[in-house]
Design a protein around this motif. Structure first.
Motif, PDB file in Angstrom:
ATOM      1  N   GLU A 362      16.245  -8.423  20.429  1.00 20.81           N
ATOM      2  CA  GLU A 362      16.482  -9.790  21.041  1.00 20.81           C
ATOM      3  C   GLU A 362      15.944 -10.798  19.991  1.00 20.81           C
ATOM      4  O   GLU A 362      16.386 -11.995  19.679  1.00 20.81           O
ATOM      5  CB  GLU A 362      16.214 -10.060  22.238  1.00 20.81           C
ATOM      6  N   ASP A 363      14.585 -10.587  19.479  1.00 20.32           N
ATOM      7  CA  ASP A 363      13.938 -11.237  18.503  1.00 20.32           C
ATOM      8  C   ASP A 363      13.634 -10.440  17.234  1.00 20.32           C
ATOM      9  O   ASP A 363      12.762  -9.805  17.154  1.00 20.32           O
ATOM     10  CB  ASP A 363      12.658 -11.853  19.119  1.00 20.32           C
ATOM     11  N   PRO A 364      14.562 -10.704  16.355  1.00 16.78           N
ATOM     12  CA  PRO A 364      14.696  -9.779  15.186  1.00 16.78           C
ATOM     13  C   PRO A 364      13.226  -9.822  14.445  1.00 16.78           C
ATOM     14  O   PRO A 364      12.759  -8.929  13.930  1.00 16.78           O
ATOM     15  CB  PRO A 364      15.725 -10.215  14.257  1.00 16.78           C
ATOM     16  N   LEU A 365      12.853 -11.249  14.262  1.00 13.83           N
ATOM     17  CA  LEU A 365      11.379 -11.335  13.541  1.00 13.83           C
ATOM     18  C   LEU A 365      10.233 -10.734  14.101  1.00 13.83           C
ATOM     19  O   LEU A 365       9.596  -9.984  13.510  1.00 13.83           O
ATOM     20  CB  LEU A 365      11.394 -12.836  13.445  1.00 13.83           C
ATOM     21  N   ASP A 366      10.102 -10.902  15.573  1.00 15.21           N
ATOM     22  CA  ASP A 366       9.195 -10.085  16.181  1.00 15.21           C
ATOM     23  C   ASP A 366       9.193  -8.644  16.260  1.00 15.21           C
ATOM     24  O   ASP A 366       8.356  -8.035  15.920  1.00 15.21           O
ATOM     25  CB  ASP A 366       9.295 -10.652  17.593  1.00 15.21           C
ATOM     26  N   ALA A 367      10.607  -8.254  16.287  1.00 16.16           N
ATOM     27  CA  ALA A 367      10.573  -6.751  16.189  1.00 16.16           C
ATOM     28  C   ALA A 367      10.112  -6.082  14.955  1.00 16.16           C
ATOM     29  O   ALA A 367       9.684  -5.085  14.946  1.00 16.16           O
ATOM     30  CB  ALA A 367      12.186  -6.405  16.559  1.00 16.16           C
ATOM     31  N   HIS A 368      10.696  -7.112  13.952  1.00 18.04           N
ATOM     32  CA  HIS A 368      10.019  -6.308  12.512  1.00 18.04           C
ATOM     33  C   HIS A 368       8.752  -6.654  12.453  1.00 18.04           C
ATOM     34  O   HIS A 368       7.891  -5.361  12.074  1.00 18.04           O
ATOM     35  CB  HIS A 368      10.608  -7.303  11.364  1.00 18.04           C
ATOM     36  N   ARG A 369       7.944  -7.429  12.714  1.00 19.05           N
ATOM     37  CA  ARG A 369       6.668  -7.872  12.780  1.00 19.05           C
ATOM     38  C   ARG A 369       5.920  -6.753  13.438  1.00 19.05           C
ATOM     39  O   ARG A 369       4.750  -6.356  12.866  1.00 19.05           O
ATOM     40  CB  ARG A 369       6.057  -9.273  13.384  1.00 19.05           C
ATOM     41  N   GLY A 370       6.392  -6.203  14.630  1.00 14.92           N
ATOM     42  CA  GLY A 370       5.596  -5.239  15.435  1.00 14.92           C
ATOM     43  C   GLY A 370       6.202  -3.978  15.147  1.00 14.92           C
ATOM     44  O   GLY A 370       5.445  -2.894  15.684  1.00 14.92           O
ATOM     45  N   GLY A 371       7.116  -3.781  14.170  1.00  9.88           N
ATOM     46  CA  GLY A 371       7.836  -2.455  14.167  1.00  9.88           C
ATOM     47  C   GLY A 371       7.043  -1.374  13.382  1.00  9.88           C
ATOM     48  O   GLY A 371       6.140  -1.816  12.420  1.00  9.88           O
ATOM     49  N   ASP A 372       7.358  -0.246  13.150  1.00 11.94           N
ATOM     50  CA  ASP A 372       6.930   0.928  12.487  1.00 11.94           C
ATOM     51  C   ASP A 372       7.043   0.840  10.899  1.00 11.94           C
ATOM     52  O   ASP A 372       6.455   1.267  10.439  1.00 11.94           O
ATOM     53  CB  ASP A 372       7.558   2.104  13.069  1.00 11.94           C
ATOM     54  N   TYR A 373       8.353   0.164  10.805  1.00  9.40           N
ATOM     55  CA  TYR A 373       8.782   0.202   9.290  1.00  9.40           C
ATOM     56  C   TYR A 373       7.613  -0.530   8.580  1.00  9.40           C
ATOM     57  O   TYR A 373       7.086  -0.173   7.462  1.00  9.40           O
ATOM     58  CB  TYR A 373      10.163  -0.512   9.270  1.00  9.40           C
ATOM     59  N   LEU A 374       7.236  -1.933   8.974  1.00 11.57           N
ATOM     60  CA  LEU A 374       6.220  -2.636   8.347  1.00 11.57           C
ATOM     61  C   LEU A 374       5.006  -1.765   7.989  1.00 11.57           C
ATOM     62  O   LEU A 374       4.447  -1.880   7.216  1.00 11.57           O
ATOM     63  CB  LEU A 374       6.187  -4.010   9.160  1.00 11.57           C
ATOM     64  N   ARG A 375       4.589  -1.309   9.387  1.00 14.65           N
ATOM     65  CA  ARG A 375       3.249  -0.673   9.192  1.00 14.65           C
ATOM     66  C   ARG A 375       3.212   0.704   8.321  1.00 14.65           C
ATOM     67  O   ARG A 375       2.390   0.560   7.398  1.00 14.65           O
ATOM     68  CB  ARG A 375       3.103  -0.004  10.633  1.00 14.65           C
ATOM     69  N   ALA A 376       4.589   1.003   8.213  1.00 20.50           N
ATOM     70  CA  ALA A 376       4.578   2.309   7.102  1.00 20.50           C
ATOM     71  C   ALA A 376       4.622   1.734   5.606  1.00 20.50           C
ATOM     72  O   ALA A 376       3.962   2.456   5.104  1.00 20.50           O
ATOM     73  CB  ALA A 376       5.765   2.979   7.532  1.00 20.50           C
ATOM     74  N   ILE A 377       5.349   0.905   5.399  1.00 26.26           N
ATOM     75  CA  ILE A 377       5.406   0.405   4.054  1.00 26.26           C
ATOM     76  C   ILE A 377       4.171  -0.348   3.552  1.00 26.26           C
ATOM     77  O   ILE A 377       3.618  -0.172   2.291  1.00 26.26           O
ATOM     78  CB  ILE A 377       6.727  -0.472   3.777  1.00 26.26           C
ATOM     79  N   ARG A 378       3.364  -0.825   4.576  1.00 28.29           N
ATOM     80  CA  ARG A 378       2.179  -1.428   4.138  1.00 28.29           C
ATOM     81  C   ARG A 378       1.126  -0.365   3.743  1.00 28.29           C
ATOM     82  O   ARG A 378       0.358  -0.270   3.031  1.00 28.29           O
ATOM     83  CB  ARG A 378       1.588  -2.562   5.470  1.00 28.29           C
ATOM     84  N   ARG A 379       1.306   0.769   4.518  1.00 22.20           N
ATOM     85  CA  ARG A 379       0.153   1.767   4.475  1.00 22.20           C
ATOM     86  C   ARG A 379       0.716   2.713   2.998  1.00 22.20           C
ATOM     87  O   ARG A 379      -0.185   2.890   2.235  1.00 22.20           O
ATOM     88  CB  ARG A 379       0.377   2.714   5.648  1.00 22.20           C
ATOM     89  N   ASP A 380       2.005   2.770   2.827  1.00 21.06           N
ATOM     90  CA  ASP A 380       2.491   3.686   1.961  1.00 21.06           C
ATOM     91  C   ASP A 380       2.589   3.108   0.466  1.00 21.06           C
ATOM     92  O   ASP A 380       2.404   3.746  -0.402  1.00 21.06           O
ATOM     93  CB  ASP A 380       3.705   4.355   2.182  1.00 21.06           C
ATOM     94  N   ARG A 381       2.708   1.893   0.636  1.00 20.10           N
ATOM     95  CA  ARG A 381       3.332   1.214  -0.869  1.00 20.10           C
ATOM     96  C   ARG A 381       2.029   0.552  -1.596  1.00 20.10           C
ATOM     97  O   ARG A 381       1.971   0.410  -2.778  1.00 20.10           O
ATOM     98  CB  ARG A 381       4.586   0.219  -0.692  1.00 20.10           C
ATOM     99  N   GLY A 382       1.125  -0.017  -0.601  1.00 15.62           N
ATOM    100  CA  GLY A 382      -0.221  -0.561  -1.322  1.00 15.62           C
ATOM    101  C   GLY A 382       0.346  -2.041  -1.953  1.00 15.62           C
ATOM    102  O   GLY A 382       1.237  -2.317  -1.607  1.00 15.62           O
ATOM    103  N   THR A 383      -0.649  -2.366  -2.464  1.00 20.40           N
ATOM    104  CA  THR A 383      -0.197  -3.859  -3.126  1.00 20.40           C
ATOM    105  C   THR A 383      -0.024  -3.615  -4.584  1.00 20.40           C
ATOM    106  O   THR A 383      -1.176  -3.367  -5.434  1.00 20.40           O
ATOM    107  CB  THR A 383      -1.447  -4.732  -2.805  1.00 20.40           C
ATOM    108  N   ALA A 384       1.285  -3.542  -5.006  1.00 20.64           N
ATOM    109  CA  ALA A 384       1.616  -3.479  -6.650  1.00 20.64           C
ATOM    110  C   ALA A 384       2.126  -4.599  -7.100  1.00 20.64           C
ATOM    111  O   ALA A 384       2.551  -5.332  -6.575  1.00 20.64           O
ATOM    112  CB  ALA A 384       2.570  -2.215  -6.568  1.00 20.64           C
TER     113      ALA A 384
END
Ligand code: RM4
Ligand code: MN
Ligand code: MN
Length: 392
Positions: A362-384
């Motif tokens: 219902e709120d795509p922005l909140d869903a993304h902010r709180g979702g697994d995808y964002l957590r995973a890319i922050r963990r796996d990709r680092g800051t390049a």
């Protein structure tokens, strides 16, 4: 329009996201690296798929060649498809090579013009391999000083290059000719405005249409009237959505100018019910062309898509019968009020209901902010500090 009809119309909306907005990009002053930003085209496709999962209306990603070049472009299409999206427009690059100092297709030297044409052919092969329909052309061609080159000669070279390119397209594909009034050339731009682009598109025929980038007009230009005119000519091929305040700022669409975005959608909605403009309107490609410098990239893209959806929903609310009556009566403020009533309607509840019904957050922005995808890319990709073209 009742709610059910509105919801059905919302289903047809589809907006392409640009691969180049998902990597670390910036201004010519500084690129700020962000944790989790995509480093490769594969990661950009994954991010675009996340935007589509959250919003439901971003089913394709546009590519930029050579930034997104891979050995087997067909593999990109399959990779995207496995993640629920497709490949959108192919954007050639005719501005980041030393040879293009004096232009590409309009260059005075035939050898450089041939090199530019060969790159376009290469991009056409990528279209065939990925199933892309649009070859989206933007040129940095122009001059910086009076007398530097001959306007008419440049124009004829550009015409020849564009026609040759259009002739090589696969069936059902088209070139979209983008215009921009200045920059990087400061005195003269070979495709400076809709008139220049339209003249070429008309001469070339059905395989050529015009692309309107919202950031490419002089201050105060009435873009919605340009949209109406190009639709009436059967020549509006696509949009690059973004917002500007001063130059070609590539900010989030609808952020500085929500009324303008709404009025553009109002023209599109009206043109779709007009039998004279219906076919052209249905063929329009909606694409985002933005660059996120300080804001989070996937969030910026979700916000952009939602702004377009909101503007479209409001445009659908315009009472066209009442508007036509007010116009016929010469009721200046009555007509204006009908348009502004639609603009002022809060469509957020109906859009939330639309998402609920389609199993979207219902709120795509909140869903993304709180979702697994964002957590995973922050963990796996680092800051390049990924190279993505802009601002590197
Ligand atoms: C231009 C234009 C094009 C984009 C280039 C790099 O201003 O918007 O679409 O490809 O920038
Ligand atoms: Mn553009
Ligand atoms: Mn631009």
């Amino acid at each position: 329009m009742d709610d059910a009809a509105l919801m059905e119309r919302l289903d047809v909306q589809a907006i392409e996201t640009p691969s180049w907005a998902f990597g670390n990009t910036g201004t010519r002053f500084k690129t700020f690296a962000q944790p989790g930003a995509a480093r490769t085209i594969w990661e950009k496709i994954e991010d675009a798929a996340e935007v589509h999962r959250m919003t439901g209306i971003a089913p394709r990603i546009a590519l930029h060649i050579p930034w997104d070049r891979v050995d087997d472009p067909g593999e990109l299409a399959r990779f995207a498809q496995a993640r629920g999206i497709g490949i959108g427009a192919i954007n050639p690059n005719l501005f980041q090579d030393d040879d293009y100092r004096l232009g590409s297709l309009a260059h005075p030297d035939a050898r450089i013009r041939e090199k530019a044409s060969a790159h376009l052919e290469d991009c056409i092969a990528i279209m065939a391999a990925t199933g892309a329909r649009d070859l989206s052309l933007w040129f940095a061609d122009g001059t910086n000083y009076p007398g530097q080159d001959d306007f008419r000669a440049r124009r004829r070279r550009m015409r020849e290059g564009l026609s040759g390119c259009a002739a090589r397209l696969p069936a059902d594909a088209r070139i979209l000719i983008e215009y921009k009034f200045f920059e990087p050339a400061f005195y003269y731009t070979d495709l400076a405005d809709w008139g220049a682009a339209l003249a070429h598109a008309r001469a070339i025929g059905p395989k050529a249409q015009v692309l309107v980038d919202l950031g490419h007009h002089a201050q105060g230009a009435n873009i919605e009237s340009i949209v109406a005119m190009l639709l009436d000519e059967g020549k509006l091929g696509g949009f690059h959505f973004n917002a500007r305040r001063y130059a070609d700022d590539d900010l989030i669409v609808g952020s500085t100018n929500p009324l303008e975005l709404f009025l553009i959608y109002a023209e599109l909605v009206a043109a779709e019910v007009d039998p004279q403009t219906r076919t052209c309107t249905r063929g329009v490609s909606y694409m985002i062309d933005q660059s996120f410098n300080i804001e989070a990239k996937i969030e910026g893209m979700i916000t952009s898509i939602l702004n377009c959806q909101e503007a479209f929903a409001k445009a659908l609310l315009i009472d066209h019968a009442a508007l036509a009556a007010a116009q016929a009566d010469g009721d200046v403020l009555g007509a204006n009020r009908i348009v502004m009533d639609a603009f002022r309607t809060d469509v957020r509840p109906i859009l939330a209901a639309w998402r609920r019904q389609r199993n979207l957050p219902e709120d795509p922005l909140d869903a993304h902010r709180g979702g697994d995808y964002l957590r995973a890319i922050r963990r796996d990709r680092g800051t390049a500090s990924a190279a993505s073209g802009y601002g590197d």
